[in-house]
Design a protein around this motif. Structure first.
Motif, PDB file in Angstrom:
ATOM      1  N   ASN A 136       0.740  -0.945   0.485  1.00  0.00           N
ATOM      2  CA  ASN A 136       0.598  -0.212   0.253  1.00  0.00           C
ATOM      3  C   ASN A 136       0.991   1.151   0.064  1.00  0.00           C
ATOM      4  N   SER A 137       0.515   2.503  -0.958  1.00  0.00           N
ATOM      5  CA  SER A 137       1.020   3.605  -0.610  1.00  0.00           C
ATOM      6  C   SER A 137       1.160   4.041   1.048  1.00  0.00           C
ATOM      7  N   ASN A 138       1.136   4.869   1.442  1.00  0.00           N
ATOM      8  CA  ASN A 138       1.358   5.701   2.654  1.00  0.00           C
ATOM      9  C   ASN A 138       1.137   7.152   2.430  1.00  0.00           C
ATOM     10  N   HIS A 139       0.643   8.115   3.106  1.00  0.00           N
ATOM     11  CA  HIS A 139       0.563   9.676   3.232  1.00  0.00           C
ATOM     12  C   HIS A 139       2.171  10.281   2.129  1.00  0.00           C
ATOM     13  N   GLN A 140       3.382   9.737   2.799  1.00  0.00           N
ATOM     14  CA  GLN A 140       4.588  10.128   2.168  1.00  0.00           C
ATOM     15  C   GLN A 140       5.100   9.923   0.808  1.00  0.00           C
ATOM     16  N   ASP A 141       4.396   9.550   0.267  1.00  0.00           N
ATOM     17  CA  ASP A 141       4.451   9.427  -1.016  1.00  0.00           C
ATOM     18  C   ASP A 141       3.591   9.518  -1.817  1.00  0.00           C
ATOM     19  N   ILE A 142       2.509  10.718  -1.222  1.00  0.00           N
ATOM     20  CA  ILE A 142       1.724  11.694  -1.875  1.00  0.00           C
ATOM     21  C   ILE A 142       2.484  11.926  -3.262  1.00  0.00           C
ATOM     22  N   GLU A 143       3.595  12.493  -2.664  1.00  0.00           N
ATOM     23  CA  GLU A 143       3.877  13.616  -3.930  1.00  0.00           C
ATOM     24  C   GLU A 143       5.251  12.491  -5.205  1.00  0.00           C
ATOM     25  N   GLU A 144       5.447  11.734  -4.529  1.00  0.00           N
ATOM     26  CA  GLU A 144       5.749  10.750  -5.739  1.00  0.00           C
ATOM     27  C   GLU A 144       4.174  10.385  -6.786  1.00  0.00           C
ATOM     28  N   ILE A 199      -3.552  11.415 -27.014  1.00  0.00           N
ATOM     29  CA  ILE A 199      -4.762  10.186 -26.884  1.00  0.00           C
ATOM     30  C   ILE A 199      -5.772  11.312 -25.919  1.00  0.00           C
ATOM     31  N   VAL A 200      -6.691  11.130 -25.055  1.00  0.00           N
ATOM     32  CA  VAL A 200      -7.432  11.930 -23.922  1.00  0.00           C
ATOM     33  C   VAL A 200      -5.960  11.628 -22.543  1.00  0.00           C
ATOM     34  N   LEU A 201      -5.840  12.984 -21.844  1.00  0.00           N
ATOM     35  CA  LEU A 201      -5.403  13.388 -21.279  1.00  0.00           C
ATOM     36  C   LEU A 201      -5.942  13.108 -19.458  1.00  0.00           C
ATOM     37  N   TRP A 202      -5.291  12.451 -18.820  1.00  0.00           N
ATOM     38  CA  TRP A 202      -6.158  12.393 -17.659  1.00  0.00           C
ATOM     39  C   TRP A 202      -5.800  14.137 -17.312  1.00  0.00           C
ATOM     40  N   PRO A 203      -6.531  14.754 -16.189  1.00  0.00           N
ATOM     41  CA  PRO A 203      -7.225  15.732 -15.544  1.00  0.00           C
ATOM     42  C   PRO A 203      -5.987  15.590 -14.338  1.00  0.00           C
ATOM     43  N   GLU A 204      -5.298  17.001 -13.839  1.00  0.00           N
ATOM     44  CA  GLU A 204      -4.696  16.858 -12.338  1.00  0.00           C
ATOM     45  C   GLU A 204      -6.199  16.365 -11.112  1.00  0.00           C
ATOM     46  N   PHE A 205      -5.729  15.105 -10.375  1.00  0.00           N
ATOM     47  CA  PHE A 205      -6.247  14.918  -9.617  1.00  0.00           C
ATOM     48  C   PHE A 205      -6.464  15.734  -7.664  1.00  0.00           C
ATOM     49  N   GLU A 206      -8.311  15.281  -7.373  1.00  0.00           N
ATOM     50  CA  GLU A 206      -8.011  16.278  -5.983  1.00  0.00           C
ATOM     51  C   GLU A 206      -6.705  15.367  -5.119  1.00  0.00           C
ATOM     52  N   ARG A 207      -6.057  16.151  -4.533  1.00  0.00           N
ATOM     53  CA  ARG A 207      -5.270  15.420  -2.885  1.00  0.00           C
ATOM     54  C   ARG A 207      -6.536  14.391  -2.211  1.00  0.00           C
ATOM     55  N   SER A 208      -7.697  15.248  -1.790  1.00  0.00           N
ATOM     56  CA  SER A 208      -8.346  14.832  -1.009  1.00  0.00           C
ATOM     57  C   SER A 208      -7.889  12.995  -1.746  1.00  0.00           C
ATOM     58  N   LEU A 209      -8.806  12.935  -2.919  1.00  0.00           N
ATOM     59  CA  LEU A 209      -9.000  11.392  -3.510  1.00  0.00           C
ATOM     60  C   LEU A 209      -7.825  10.662  -3.366  1.00  0.00           C
ATOM     61  N   ILE A 210      -7.066  11.398  -3.519  1.00  0.00           N
ATOM     62  CA  ILE A 210      -6.174  10.830  -2.995  1.00  0.00           C
ATOM     63  C   ILE A 210      -5.124   9.844  -1.767  1.00  0.00           C
ATOM     64  N   GLU A 211      -4.872  11.637  -0.770  1.00  0.00           N
ATOM     65  CA  GLU A 211      -5.702  10.558   0.730  1.00  0.00           C
ATOM     66  C   GLU A 211      -6.865   9.671   0.946  1.00  0.00           C
ATOM     67  N   THR A 212      -7.971  10.258   0.755  1.00  0.00           N
ATOM     68  CA  THR A 212      -8.808   9.694   0.636  1.00  0.00           C
ATOM     69  C   THR A 212      -8.289   7.548   0.321  1.00  0.00           C
ATOM     70  N   GLU A 213      -8.354   7.596  -0.821  1.00  0.00           N
ATOM     71  CA  GLU A 213      -7.749   6.130  -0.760  1.00  0.00           C
ATOM     72  C   GLU A 213      -6.092   5.511  -0.249  1.00  0.00           C
ATOM     73  N   ILE A 214      -5.374   6.154   0.544  1.00  0.00           N
ATOM     74  CA  ILE A 214      -4.498   5.404   1.086  1.00  0.00           C
ATOM     75  C   ILE A 214      -4.789   5.427   2.466  1.00  0.00           C
ATOM     76  N   ASP A 215      -6.098   6.450   3.297  1.00  0.00           N
ATOM     77  CA  ASP A 215      -6.461   5.933   4.311  1.00  0.00           C
ATOM     78  C   ASP A 215      -7.211   4.843   4.265  1.00  0.00           C
ATOM     79  N   LYS A 216      -7.745   4.619   3.093  1.00  0.00           N
ATOM     80  CA  LYS A 216      -8.747   3.391   2.993  1.00  0.00           C
ATOM     81  C   LYS A 216      -7.827   2.253   2.437  1.00  0.00           C
ATOM     82  N   LYS A 217      -6.578   2.403   2.410  1.00  0.00           N
ATOM     83  CA  LYS A 217      -5.952   1.463   2.104  1.00  0.00           C
ATOM     84  C   LYS A 217      -6.117   0.912   0.084  1.00  0.00           C
ATOM     85  N   ARG A 218      -5.848   1.917  -0.281  1.00  0.00           N
ATOM     86  CA  ARG A 218      -6.904   1.508  -1.598  1.00  0.00           C
ATOM     87  C   ARG A 218      -5.597   2.054  -2.507  1.00  0.00           C
TER      88      ARG A 218
END
Length: 172
Positions: A5-13, A30-49
């Motif tokens: 699992n990723s952790n909060h220290q990994d967010i910048e990477e 091809i279709v570009l990814w948007p800039e994802f919300e930091r809260s989305l990544i934090e939630t995924e980390i917290d939920k071990k996703r």
């Protein structure tokens, strides 16, 4: 190679890898990814996703998982599945077949979580990516036009998506 699992220290990477993935997408027209919300990544980390592959103490690849994806999969969402999202590989580790490693991991992860399917999608009809995912064991289910994209990231709006699936029934 370690998968964990990723952790909060990994967010910048994680965000660096997303930016690099978007830069790579620009070169492929091809279709570009948007800039994802930091809260989305934090939630995924917290939920071990949120997951990562670590090679030689470096994050080589990241991805997220979910157990539900109704806006993309519609009625098929009722079937027990693991959904893989946002695979991003560090340029230093491209070409090392890391998606195949993710598929091997996902087969065990799905089994442990009593899921029959491993599913993925990608926006548009990216033929080289379709062929690569097929080589990694996915069945290409075709293109579908999404109906309700209100809660999805911007790159899904008014888009067709390529759907992929591995059916684990009858396998060990």
């Amino acid at each position: 190679m370690i998968i964990e699992n990723s952790n909060h220290q990994d967010i910048e990477e994680i965000f660096r890898l997303y930016r690099l993935a978007t830069d790579f997408q620009k070169t492929k027209n091809i279709v570009l990814w948007p800039e994802f919300e930091r809260s989305l990544i934090e939630t995924e980390i917290d939920k071990k996703r949120q997951w990562k592959i670590v090679i030689n103490n470096e994050i080589a690849c990241i991805w997220a998982v979910a157990f539900s994806d109704p806006q993309i999969w519609g009625e098929k969402n009722a079937a027990p599945a693991v959904y893989i999202h946002r695979i991003a590989t560090s340029p230093e580790f491209r070409g090392q077949n890391l998606v195949a490693e993710i598929v091997d991991w996902a087969k065990k992860y799905a089994s442990e979580n009593h899921k029959r399917f491993i599913r993925m999608d990608t926006v548009g009809e990216n033929t080289p990516l379709i062929n690569y995912y097929k080589k990694c064991g996915f069945d290409f289910l075709g293109l579908t036009k999404l109906q309700n994209t209100d809660e999805l990231p911007g790159h899904y709006h008014n888009a067709e998506v390529s759907l992929f699936e591995i059916d684990l029934s009858g396998t060990n």
